[in-house]
Each structure stands twice: as structure tokens, then as C-alpha cells.
Design a protein around this motif. Structure first.
Motif, PDB file in Angstrom:
ATOM      1  N   LEU A   1      39.441  47.685  41.351  1.00  0.00           N
ATOM      2  CA  LEU A   1      38.441  48.756  41.382  1.00  0.00           C
ATOM      3  C   LEU A   1      38.013  49.048  42.813  1.00  0.00           C
ATOM      4  O   LEU A   1      37.858  50.213  43.208  1.00  0.00           O
ATOM      5  CB  LEU A   1      37.216  48.364  40.533  1.00  0.00           C
ATOM      6  CG  LEU A   1      37.425  48.362  39.019  1.00  0.00           C
ATOM      7  CD1 LEU A   1      36.305  47.612  38.315  1.00  0.00           C
ATOM      8  CD2 LEU A   1      37.489  49.788  38.488  1.00  0.00           C
ATOM      9  N   ALA A   2      37.842  47.981  43.600  1.00  0.00           N
ATOM     10  CA  ALA A   2      37.424  48.159  45.003  1.00  0.00           C
ATOM     11  C   ALA A   2      38.506  48.898  45.791  1.00  0.00           C
ATOM     12  O   ALA A   2      38.209  49.791  46.605  1.00  0.00           O
ATOM     13  CB  ALA A   2      37.130  46.799  45.634  1.00  0.00           C
ATOM     14  N   THR A   3      39.745  48.556  45.537  1.00  0.00           N
ATOM     15  CA  THR A   3      40.857  49.212  46.241  1.00  0.00           C
ATOM     16  C   THR A   3      40.889  50.701  45.891  1.00  0.00           C
ATOM     17  O   THR A   3      41.039  51.561  46.768  1.00  0.00           O
ATOM     18  CB  THR A   3      42.195  48.531  45.844  1.00  0.00           C
ATOM     19  OG1 THR A   3      42.068  47.146  46.107  1.00  0.00           O
ATOM     20  CG2 THR A   3      43.371  49.092  46.620  1.00  0.00           C
TER      21      THR A   3
ATOM     22  N   GLU B   1      38.205  38.561  39.134  1.00  0.00           N
ATOM     23  CA  GLU B   1      38.318  38.911  40.568  1.00  0.00           C
ATOM     24  C   GLU B   1      39.408  39.954  40.784  1.00  0.00           C
ATOM     25  O   GLU B   1      39.231  40.890  41.574  1.00  0.00           O
ATOM     26  CB  GLU B   1      38.617  37.652  41.381  1.00  0.00           C
ATOM     27  CG  GLU B   1      37.394  36.752  41.467  1.00  0.00           C
ATOM     28  CD  GLU B   1      37.470  35.784  42.639  1.00  0.00           C
ATOM     29  OE1 GLU B   1      37.749  36.237  43.755  1.00  0.00           O
ATOM     30  OE2 GLU B   1      37.250  34.582  42.416  1.00  0.00           O
TER      31      GLU B   1
ATOM     32  N   ILE C   1      38.096  43.283  39.850  1.00  0.00           N
ATOM     33  CA  ILE C   1      37.140  43.782  40.858  1.00  0.00           C
ATOM     34  C   ILE C   1      37.922  44.301  42.075  1.00  0.00           C
ATOM     35  O   ILE C   1      37.629  45.380  42.615  1.00  0.00           O
ATOM     36  CB  ILE C   1      36.149  42.671  41.250  1.00  0.00           C
ATOM     37  CG1 ILE C   1      35.192  42.414  40.074  1.00  0.00           C
ATOM     38  CG2 ILE C   1      35.365  43.024  42.511  1.00  0.00           C
ATOM     39  CD1 ILE C   1      34.331  41.182  40.225  1.00  0.00           C
ATOM     40  N   ASN C   2      38.927  43.533  42.486  1.00  0.00           N
ATOM     41  CA  ASN C   2      39.741  43.955  43.637  1.00  0.00           C
ATOM     42  C   ASN C   2      40.418  45.295  43.373  1.00  0.00           C
ATOM     43  O   ASN C   2      40.454  46.169  44.234  1.00  0.00           O
ATOM     44  CB  ASN C   2      40.803  42.900  43.953  1.00  0.00           C
ATOM     45  CG  ASN C   2      40.177  41.669  44.604  1.00  0.00           C
ATOM     46  OD1 ASN C   2      39.061  41.751  45.129  1.00  0.00           O
ATOM     47  ND2 ASN C   2      40.860  40.546  44.559  1.00  0.00           N
TER      48      ASN C   2
END
Lengths: 71, 723
Positions: free
Chosen positions: A60-62, A54, A57-58
Motif C-alpha cells: 500500500l505504501a509503495t 507488513e 502495508i509495504n
């Protein structure tokens, strides 16, 4: 090393088929996959392992959001 | 991961032995030359104990002492294995490590011992920065224990690695190797993690994106749950089928074995017949003994024993007869003539006539004299007549071949033959009794019932499987459609915020893992199979394009990962029964080499005595293949072979080209039987020297080296550690 290069090579090739959400995003996905596999080699328990997934993923999303806002 | 060196102390007879490994890519082979009982297996065990501790030892060695049997009871001994190796990470950075594993073992009386194992210590050695302790669990990443049978093995295990794939253990080995080296299991776990994370991320985003997105997501998740549910059912059913099939095969084999001994009714009937025959023979034996007794107590026996005496007696009787003493019939004649009053000569015996009276008086005088002799004479006469009659009979019978010798031979032959028949009948009776004991009639019935029952269950599963497959395909179609609908809805309603981005990244990563897994499961497993096939056919010298080949190719079943060897005419060969030992070894090594190559794995392959049972062209081609240097298609690798002198024979020239490091190990116990020089030690110990397969020295020279062209170097006694 026990884990061969095959999985890393295939992951990087497959990442190229995905949408490049920001420059270097697909390469970052491939590297994320490789690093997340290593967690299993180190015998991380499921909860800790999922937390690390997680977090990745966070990150990469940021980065993707940041790149989007800069456009 | 590449081994650099190992130092083993007090592990069995390896008091202090060091080995250097080749790191030369052009010469990847390290040879450890040692005869039987010279430490090859101990070195292999020491290495696997060094990496994996107690778990690294084979089952049979886990609860055994690790020190030499000569170590004194009550005196603690420190066992130590130090391995230097280097590991190259995915960025190509090469790091050196030192692994140290120690244990204190105190032998007790007899076979007892007490061992205290210390945790292994792993040091990272960085030039200029010194040594730093790192987590020893990294070892499992560099050289996973699950793949121990690939990295540390021996000829026998290599031979059995693929054979009998019907047993779960071998299946696990082959499947485990494929799954681990192609990272399939790890990808599946990661896929599962991502599925859960992605689902949560989708729900979170859908909440903000509205009812339409949420309902479409729910529809997709329901269909997807059904897909997973059906897949799980199929997997469970397939597993159940495999277990039932395996159980059925085992029961069937046992039943066939029991039936192979014969059924109980037939054995009972045969046993009764054998008993009857034995009783008959017993009666025949009694008769034969009686016949023999009669032979040795009959007239012929007496004749054979005393014919000369009989003949002398008969002659004496004949003489008496000639003299008229016997048969002594004159008494009756004289009395008869006196009564008739007329002599045989015709003269009168009338007593009224004086001449007749004189004759009668003379005859009466003779009668009186003869009556005195008559008792003995009668006896002799009887003997004379009887003997004459018997001798006549006996000699006639001898002339007819019915004498004592012939009768005795015949009686003895009958006795011997009956006796032999009795022994054979008794043996058959014993065998039948033994067979009957082995047959547990109840077990036969139980097995037959179980087979019937399991066959019914297998048929039921076989019927259920196609309907589940159809159901799965339907749910998959529905899941794809609902996913498409969800994606359209969420793209339309997307807020483009962090939550939505988080969902998209999770989806991307999940898709990446799934696609990678799919390619490895399909394309890469096929590549492993193709490479295995090509290497195997090359080693066994088969050309599939020519007629008359036993082997046509090797496949890996895409569903079960079973290795299938194809023969001509569309047939497949049973690994255990239709492939010889050398080809089994070739197949396993071809598979391991292909798998390491395709997966791009750099790791040592250490094999103890790999060439037993392998000879001729297969031997040379096998060694050529497993020692071939790295190339563009072939990642760096190490091969460590523990070889005896007889295994080295015929491959010396290949070793000349491929060996990058060599150590010879010898054991003092071989002096003077085989070793030429006495080391001057009392307790048996193993020493290493740097002699190659073409050399010998004061440590390793053997009596038969010269005839094998091994050159002796009379150098000072050195150990490898010193070199």
C-alpha cells in the motif's frame, strides 16, 4: 461462511473516514483488513501473520508513493 | 456456507443413509422426521464428526465405538461421512466443496475397539474444471469449531446455552459466539499485530525526522505503554474478581447446603433426646407386654374361656348346699348343743334324764356319720364360698366394662401404640444419625473461614478498581496529548519518503482496525441485543407496553456480554430459576438468530429435537421465527430440524409453507411394536425415505399415523439415495 458480512461492511464504512492517499486507497485498506482477518482463520502462526501484514502495508505504501510521484 | 447433502455409512445404525438439504431461500427449512431411537442423534453426531472429526463428538462419545454394536468382533468396518456443501466468499462467488471423512474401526470383544482415523479430504468442485483437493483447514474458516454449539445442537443444549451464566462454560458459549461471529477476537489480534508493526514503522521514520519527533514519539509510547499496562491490570483484576466471586458463590452454596441440614450441636441434642425417648418407650413396651400377659392369665380370661363350666359347677355346689351337705356346719352346732345340754328345739339333752340321754345318743350317731364326710365337705364348702365370691366380683367387673375383652383390647392398643412410637422414634434417630454423618463440622468451619477470607479479598479488589480506573483515564489523556504533539511534530518534519509513507499506512490500518472494533463492540452488540429482545418477546407473546408482562426486554451487558432478561419494576430475571424451559429455549434461539442476522453470517443451524417441552403458542411462534425465510435484513440461512411426530403435531401448516426438503428416518427395531411393515432384515438398521410430515410408506408407516392424518402411499420400497 462463519465470518459475517458485518465486519467487512463496518471496515469499508470506517475506511471512508480516512485520508484517500490515492484513488482507491481507502477501499484497498478495507480489503486489506478483510484479507488479514482471513489469515487468522487459516491458523497462520504469529510470525508468518505479521510478515504478511507488513507485506500488505509495504504494498500500500509503495502504491501511495507511486501515486504521489505521478501527481 | 450451505449444506447440500450428506451420505453417512456405517456410523452407528446408519448403514447407508443420505439426506438432501434445502437450499431454497424461500423455504430454508429441512426436516428430518424420526422417532426416538431412529437415528436423529446419530445423524447429528455423524455430521459434526464429518466436519470436526473426534473433536466434534461430545465428550461422552469420544471414546466410544462409532460402529453398531452388532458388528462382529475382529472384522474391520469403514465408517464414512461425505458432505457436499457450498460456500460464498466475500465477493459473492459461490463454490461447491465435498468433504470426506473416513475411519476404519475394528470391534473387539466386549466394548473394546480399535479405530484408525484417516485425515479428512476436502475437494473443491468447479464446473468444467473437475475436483481439486484443497487444504482441509478451510473447514474451520467456513464453520469454525469454536461455534459448533451454535451450528450443531439439540434441545437440551439450547435450553442450557444461556442459563446459569454464572458458570464459566455458559459464559464462554455466549461470549465466544459474540466474539467469533462479530470477529472481535480476530480484530483484537490484528490490532495487536498492527500496534507492533506501527510502532516499529514510527521509530524508523522518526529516526530520519529528528530528535524532536523521536522524543515526542517516546513520550507518547511511554504514556501508551502505561495505558496498556493499566488496562492489563484492570483486566487481570476483573478476571481475579470473577474467579473469586464464582468461588465464593460455590463455597457459599455448599455452606448453605450444610447449614440447611442443621448444625451439629442441634442434631446431637435432638439425637440424645430421641435416644432417651426410645429407652422410655422400650420400658413402656415391656410394661404393655406384661399387662397383656396378665390379661390372658387372669380370672377374667378364665371366666371368658370357661364361664359355662364354672356356672355348672356353681349350680352343683348350690345343690349340695341345698341338700345340706355343704356348708356342713351342723357338726359344730350339734357338738355345741350337747355341751349346753339343751337342743335347738328347747328339749333337754341332760344324759341323767333318760329322754335327754336318748337324744344325745341320736345326736352322737349323727355326729359320727357327719365326721366321716367332713374332709370332702370342707373342701367343697371352701370352693363354694370362693367361687361364689369370685363370680360375684367378676360379674360386677364385667358390668363395669372391665371384662377380658375390654382389658385385652386396651392392652393390645397400648402395646400397638408404644410399638408405633418406637418405630417412628427409631426412624428419626436414624435420620439424625445420617444427617450428622453428612455434616462435616470441619468442612463447615473451613468454608466459613474461606468465605471470610475471600470476602476480604473481594472488598480489597473493589477498593483497588476505582483507583486503577482513575489512573487509566489519566494515562489515556496523557497518551492523547502526547500523540497529538507527536503528530504535529512528525507532520512538520516529515520527509515524505517511503519510510514515512509506510508509517502512515500502518497508522491508517491500525486506526481502521481500532475503529471497526470499537463500532462492532458497541453498536453491533447493541443491535444483537435489540434484535434478540424483539425476537424473544415475539416468541413468548409479551408486549412490554402492556401491564402484567413477565418479560419486558433482553439486554446484553456491554462489558461482560452477559445476557440480561428484564422484568417489570426494574427487576432482572435469573435465567436458571425464573425462566421456564420453553422460554429458555426461545431466548437462546432468539439470541443465535439475532447474532447470525446482525453479523451477516450464512451458516446452517442444525437442531436435534428442539421442541421438547415447548407447546401451544410459544411452539408455533418459535417455529415461525426460526424458519422464517431470508429477507433483505436477513442473510440466506439454513435450518435443519430433527423432529419427532409429536413435535410436528400442531405445526404441520407452518411446515407446509416452510419445508424445502424432508427425509424420514426409521429403525427396523420398531417392527412390529410401532412400524407397520417388516423390512425383512435381521440386524437393526436405519433407513431413510422421502416421506414428508404428512406422508408414510412401507418403510416409515407407523400404527398411529392414520389417527394423526398421515396419508399412506403404497409405493415401492425406496431409499432417499435412490430418489
Amino acid at each position: 461462511m462463519a465470518r459475517g458480512q458485518a465486519v467487512a461492511n463496518v471496515a469499508l464504512q470506517e475506511a471512508l473516514r480516512l485520508e484517500e492517499r490515492y484513488p482507491g486507497y481507502r477501499m484497498a485498506l478495507g480489503l486489506a483488513l478483510r484479507d488479514l482477518l482471513k489469515l487468522q482463520d487459516l491458523g497462520e502462526p504469529e510470525a508468518a501473520r505479521r510478515k504478511r501484514v507488513e507485506e500488505r502495508i509495504n504494498d500500500l505504501a509503495t502504491k501511495a508513493m507511486h501515486a504521489k510521484s505521478e501527481e | 456456507m450451505r449444506l447440500l447433502s450428506v451420505r453417512v455409512q456405517n456410523f452407528k445404525l446408519l448403514t447407508d443413509v443420505s439426506v438432501q438439504f434445502s437450499t431454497n431461500s424461500a423455504k430454508p427449512l429441512t426436516v428430518i422426521r424420526a422417532e426416538n431411537g431412529s437415528g436423529k442423534t446419530s445423524m447429528l453426531y455423524a455430521l459434526s464428526w464429518g466436519f470436526y472429526g473426534q473433536d466434534g463428538l461430545p465428550d461422552e462419545a469420544r471414546n466410544s465405538r462409532l460402529v453398531a454394536t452388532t458388528c462382529a468382533a475382529g472384522e474391520p468396518v469403514e465408517i464414512s461421512v461425505t458432505v457436499d456443501f457450498e460456500h460464498t466468499d466475500s465477493e459473492g462467488v459461490r463454490t461447491r466443496y465435498r468433504l470426506i471423512r473416513t475411519a476404519i474401526e475394528t470391534p473387539a470383544e466386549g466394548d473394546d475397539f480399535h479405530r484408525v482415523a484417516q485425515p479428512a479430504r476436502l475437494l473443491r468442485i468447479e464446473p468444467g474444471k473437475g475436483e481439486k483437493y484443497v487444504d482441509e483447514s478451510l473447514i474451520n474458516r467456513f464453520l469454525p469449531r469454536s461455534l459448533q454449539s451454535i451450528f450443531f445442537t439439540d434441545g437440551d443444549r439450547v435450553e442450557k446455552f444461556i442459563t446459569s451464566t454464572t458458570t464459566s462454560r455458559q459464559q464462554t458459549q455466549v461470549h465466544g459466539a459474540i466474539r467469533a461471529l462479530l470477529s472481535l477476537d480476530s480484530l483484537r489480534v490484528l490490532s495487536k499485530d498492527l500496534e507492533a508493526i506501527s510502532s516499529n514503522a514510527r521509530k524508523a521514520a522518526a529516526k530520519a525526522e529528528g530528535e524532536d519527533v523521536s522524543s515526542k514519539l517516546s513520550a507518547y509510547e511511554r504514556a501508551n505503554a502505561e495505558v496498556e499496562n493499566t488496562k492489563a491490570k484492570i483486566e487481570a483484576l476483573a478476571e481475579q474478581l470473577a474467579v473469586m466471586t464464582q468461588q465464593r458463590d460455590a463455597w457459599d452454596e455448599e455452606l448453605q447446603h450444610l447449614r440447611g441440614l442443621g448444625d451439629l450441636d442441634r442434631i446431637n441434642s435432638d439425637l440424645a433426646a430421641a435416644n432417651r425417648q426410645y429407652d422410655r418407650l422400650q420400658q413402656q413396651l415391656t410394661n404393655a407386654r406384661r399387662s397383656l400377659r396378665d390379661v390372658v392369665s387372669g380370672a377374667h380370661f378364665s371366666w371368658a374361656m370357661g364361664s359355662e363350666t364354672f356356672e355348672a359347677g356353681l349350680k352343683a355346689l348350690e345343690s349340695l348346699s341345698d341338700q345340706g351337705i355343704i356348708p356342713g356346719t351342723s357338726l359344730y352346732v350339734l357338738e355345741n348343743r350337747i355341751e349346753l345340754q339343751q337342743c335347738i328345739c328347747g328339749e333337754t339333752l341332760d344324759i341323767s334324764d333318760p329322754e335327754g340321754l336318748r337324744r344325745v345318743e341320736f345326736m352322737q350317731k349323727l355326729l359320727a356319720e357327719q365326721k366321716a364326710l367332713s374332709e370332702a365337705s370342707q373342701r367343697l364348702t371352701a370352693i363354694y364360698h370362693t367361687t361364689n365370691h369370685e363370680v360375684g366380683r367378676i360379674t360386677a367387673e364385667i358390668a363395669e366394662g372391665k371384662g377380658f375383652i375390654e382389658s385385652q383390647h386396651q392392652a393390645l392398643a397400648t402395646l400397638t401404640s408404644v410399638h408405633e412410637l418406637m418405630v417412628a422414634t427409631a426412624a428419626r434417630r436414624d435420620q439424625l444419625t445420617e444427617d450428622r454423618a453428612k455434616i462435616d463440622d470441619e468442612r463447615v468451619r473451613l468454608l466459613a473461614d474461606r468465605l471470610k477470607s475471600v470476602d476480604q479479598k473481594i472488598r480489597a479488589v473493589d477498593l483497588e478498581m476505582p483507583s486503577l480506573q482513575t489512573s487509566l483515564e489519566a494515562w489515556q489523556r496523557q497518551a492523547e496529548e502526547s500523540d497529538r504533539a507527536y503528530r504535529l511534530a512528525k507532520d512538520k518534519a516529515s520527509k515524505g519518503d517511503q519510510t514515512a509513507m509506510r508509517r502512515d499506512v500502518a497508522d491508517d490500518l491500525h486506526a481502521l482496525v481500532s475503529n471497526t472494533l470499537g463500532r462492532l463492540e458497541g453498536e453491533y452488540v447493541t443491535r444483537v441485543a435489540e434484535r434478540t429482545s424483539s425476537l424473544f418477546l415475539k416468541i413468548v407473546g409479551a408486549n412490554p407496553s402492556e401491564d402484567g408482562n413477565v418479560f419486558v426486554g433482553v439486554r446484553i451487558d456491554p462489558t461482560t456480554y452477559d445476557i440480561v432478561v428484564d422484568a417489570e419494576g426494574g427487576k432482572t430475571l435469573n435465567h436458571a430459576f425464573e425462566i421456564n424451559g420453553a422460554s429458555q429455549r426461545a431466548l437462546t434461539l432468539a439470541f443465535i438468530w439475532a447474532l447470525m442476522e446482525v453479523s451477516g453470517t450464512e451458516a446452517p443451524r442444525i437442531i436435534d429435537t428442539p421442541l421438547g417441552m415447548v407447546a401451544g403458542g410459544v411452539k408455533t411462534r418459535l417455529v415461525e421465527m426460526i424458519t422464517d425465510s431470508a429477507s433483505e435484513d436477513r442473510p440466506d440461512f439454513q435450518v435443519v430440524l430433527f423432529l419427532t411426530r409429536s413435535e410436528i403435531r400442531d405445526i404441520e401448516e407452518i411446515l407446509d409453507r416452510r419445508v424445502g426438503a424432508v427425509t424420514t428416518m426409521s429403525c427396523s427395531k420398531d417392527y412390529p411394536a410401532d412400524l407397520r411393515f417388516d423390512w425383512g432384515v435381521v440386524e437393526p438398521t436405519i433407513r431413510a425415505c422421502p416421506c414428508s410430515h404428512r406422508e408414510s410408506c412401507r418403510i416409515c408407516a407407523r400404527d398411529y399415523d392414520r389417527e394423526n392424518g398421515v396419508v399412506f402411499h403404497d409405493r415401492a420400497e425406496v431409499t432417499h439415495a435412490a430418489v
